[in-house]
Design an enzyme around this catalytic site. Structure first.
Site, PDB file in Angstrom:
ATOM      1  N   LEU A   1       6.948   5.278   4.149  1.00  0.00           N
ATOM      2  CA  LEU A   1       7.399   4.118   4.919  1.00  0.00           C
ATOM      3  C   LEU A   1       6.978   2.846   4.213  1.00  0.00           C
ATOM      4  CD1 LEU A   1       6.576   5.536   8.442  1.00  0.00           C
ATOM      5  CD2 LEU A   1       8.864   5.045   7.523  1.00  0.00           C
TER       6      LEU A   1
ATOM      7  N   HIS B   1      -4.082   3.672  -1.236  1.00  0.00           N
ATOM      8  CA  HIS B   1      -4.810   4.386  -0.168  1.00  0.00           C
ATOM      9  C   HIS B   1      -5.701   5.435  -0.810  1.00  0.00           C
ATOM     10  CE1 HIS B   1      -2.086   2.844   3.016  1.00  0.00           C
ATOM     11  NE2 HIS B   1      -1.203   2.855   2.036  1.00  0.00           N
TER      12      HIS B   1
ATOM     13  N   ARG C   1      -8.126   7.078   1.242  1.00  0.00           N
ATOM     14  CA  ARG C   1      -8.616   7.949   2.335  1.00  0.00           C
ATOM     15  C   ARG C   1     -10.143   7.950   2.320  1.00  0.00           C
ATOM     16  NH1 ARG C   1      -3.632   7.056   3.931  1.00  0.00           N
ATOM     17  NH2 ARG C   1      -2.082   8.468   3.073  1.00  0.00           N
TER      18      ARG C   1
ATOM     19  N   HIS D   1       2.721  -5.073   6.166  1.00  0.00           N
ATOM     20  CA  HIS D   1       3.670  -3.948   6.219  1.00  0.00           C
ATOM     21  C   HIS D   1       4.842  -4.470   7.045  1.00  0.00           C
ATOM     22  CE1 HIS D   1       4.666   0.473   6.367  1.00  0.00           C
ATOM     23  NE2 HIS D   1       5.534  -0.058   7.196  1.00  0.00           N
TER      24      HIS D   1
ATOM     25  N   LYS E   1      -4.980  -7.019   6.249  1.00  0.00           N
ATOM     26  CA  LYS E   1      -3.753  -6.229   6.293  1.00  0.00           C
ATOM     27  C   LYS E   1      -3.175  -6.190   7.702  1.00  0.00           C
ATOM     28  CE  LYS E   1      -0.547  -3.395   5.124  1.00  0.00           C
ATOM     29  NZ  LYS E   1      -0.134  -2.573   4.007  1.00  0.00           N
TER      30      LYS E   1
ATOM     31  N   ASP F   1       1.222   1.823  -3.602  1.00  0.00           N
ATOM     32  CA  ASP F   1       1.222   2.473  -2.291  1.00  0.00           C
ATOM     33  C   ASP F   1       0.987   3.977  -2.440  1.00  0.00           C
ATOM     34  OD1 ASP F   1       1.253   2.793   0.408  1.00  0.00           O
ATOM     35  OD2 ASP F   1       3.414   2.572   0.666  1.00  0.00           O
TER      36      ASP F   1
ATOM     37  N   HIS G   1       5.188  -3.379  -0.522  1.00  0.00           N
ATOM     38  CA  HIS G   1       6.142  -2.283  -0.773  1.00  0.00           C
ATOM     39  C   HIS G   1       7.550  -2.605  -0.264  1.00  0.00           C
ATOM     40  CE1 HIS G   1       4.758  -1.495   3.265  1.00  0.00           C
ATOM     41  NE2 HIS G   1       3.694  -0.832   2.912  1.00  0.00           N
TER      42      HIS G   1
ATOM     43  N   HIS H   1      -1.985  -2.246  -4.132  1.00  0.00           N
ATOM     44  CA  HIS H   1      -1.887  -1.569  -2.818  1.00  0.00           C
ATOM     45  C   HIS H   1      -2.132  -0.071  -3.012  1.00  0.00           C
ATOM     46  CE1 HIS H   1       0.489  -0.959   1.164  1.00  0.00           C
ATOM     47  NE2 HIS H   1      -0.042   0.208   0.842  1.00  0.00           N
TER      48      HIS H   1
END
Ligand code: NCD
Ligand code: ZN
Length: 343
Positions: free
Chosen positions: A216, A15, A17, A134, A97, A244, A172, A13
């Protein structure tokens, strides 16, 4: 034990961008991991195979190693069956997702009501397409610290009852209830981040507010952190690393209304190794970081091996990454003595 050699780990997992940020962020994951699942919460989100493929190409420009990019599609209530099937069968996307509407960064296109995606979930079950969730209940009446538990009770229980064969990752995870839920369910596994293993909400809030620890699902109290550590170091095959890693420019974190996300890619492996060492569980490290996720996602283990060494003195972390646009790098409160052996 002062040295450990592992099958190269994966990050289930992450990110990255988009745009200019990629050249700063992508190499950190590329250095450390063999495979990664790339999150689709861009603005606008990745909602079909073509977008996933174009995003993958933009990321690939910054790869020096063989990082395998496993792309995802952002589940909206408008996702059409044929769009998903086409994206999956052509291998443009690897998983789907699910963000509940308003749950986290860029989740404005998320799911309002699971009733509205029943058909897609059924298609996913039939085609064995992994669902990444999530897991937070975004109902405004729910206290932010109870959002995960409420999601399990109200939403995930229903999904697992209706789709017993759907391959689900609760991402997560942050609570003992999530650990329990996964242990007692047949088709749900869980990913755990370095920061949820290494930190708790006191670290974020006592003596001052530390915005770089805000993410989060939010960090929980110590008893939850301890349960996460316990299950991670057990080697149980239902639990694996998903960092994450979620970079936000410093000024967006140190802000009147700071963004959620912890940027941990640069030292995630060193941190996790230290935690396993602190609990005398280095023999289970490879399960957690390299094997369990690979098995769940039905992929081959990475061929490459990596070695970490325990140094006499704590390793020195860089505080920031990037020049024009800067990101604060996550560092836990305890010392880290483990680093790559070839340094
Ligand atoms: C993530 C982000 O910044 O994209 N933020 C976070 O706090 N974890 C989104 C997410 O995974 O929730
Ligand atoms: Zn995330």
């Amino acid at each position: 034990m002062n040295k450990i050699t592992l099958i190269q780990p994966d990050d289930w997992h992450v990110h990255f961008r988009d745009g200019d940020i990629l050249k700063t962020v992508v190499p950190e994951t590329d250095k450390n991991f063999g495979k990664c699942i790339v999150m689709p919460n861009l603005v606008p989100p990745i909602i079909n195979g073509q977008m996933a493929n174009e995003y993958k190409k933009r990321i690939s420009k910054f790869l020096k190693n063989n990082l395998n990019l496993l792309m995802t599609i952002y589940l909206t209530e408008n996702l059409k069956k044929h769009t998903l099937i086409n994206a999956y069968k052509t291998k443009q996307v690897f998983a789907v997702k699910l963000y509940p509407l308003g749950a986290t960064t860029n989740s404005e296109n998320g799911i309002k009501d699971v009733e509205n995606i029943i058909e897609i979930l059924s298609t996913m079950e039939e085609n064995d397409i992994p669902l990444l969730i999530h897991g937070e209940d975004t109902n405004p009446e729910i206290d932010i610290f109870d959002r995960e538990k409420s999601f399990l009770d109200k939403v995930l229980t229903k999904i697992t009852q209706n789709f017993p064969k759907l391959r689900i990752t609760l991402e997560h995870i942050t609570t003992k209830e999530a650990v329990q839920f996964i242990l007692s369910s047949k088709n749900v596994v869980g990913s755990i981040t370095p920061h949820h293993l290494a930190s708790n909400r006191n670290e974020m809030l006592v003596g001052g507010i530390r915005p770089h620890l805000y993410c989060l699902p939010i960090l929980k109290r110590d008893i939850h952190q301890q349960e996460l550590i316990k299950i991670a170091i057990s080697g149980n095959k239902k639990f694996f690393l998903g960092t994450d890693s979620a970079p936000h420019e410093i000024k967006l974190k140190e802000n009147e209304c700071g963004c959620a996300g912890v940027f941990n890619a640069p030292y995630s492996l060193q941190i996790i190794t230290q935690i396993f060492d602190n609990h005398n569980a280095l023999n289970k490290l490879e399960n957690f970081v390299s094997i369990n996720g690979t098995k769940h996602y039905k992929l081959p283990n990475n061929k490459k091996k990596v070695s970490l060494k325990k140094f006499k003195n704590p390793i020195k972390f860089n505080d920031y990454l990037g020049s024009k646009i800067k990101f604060k790098i996550y560092k836990p409160q305890f010392s880290i003595f483990w680093d790559y052996d070839n340094k």
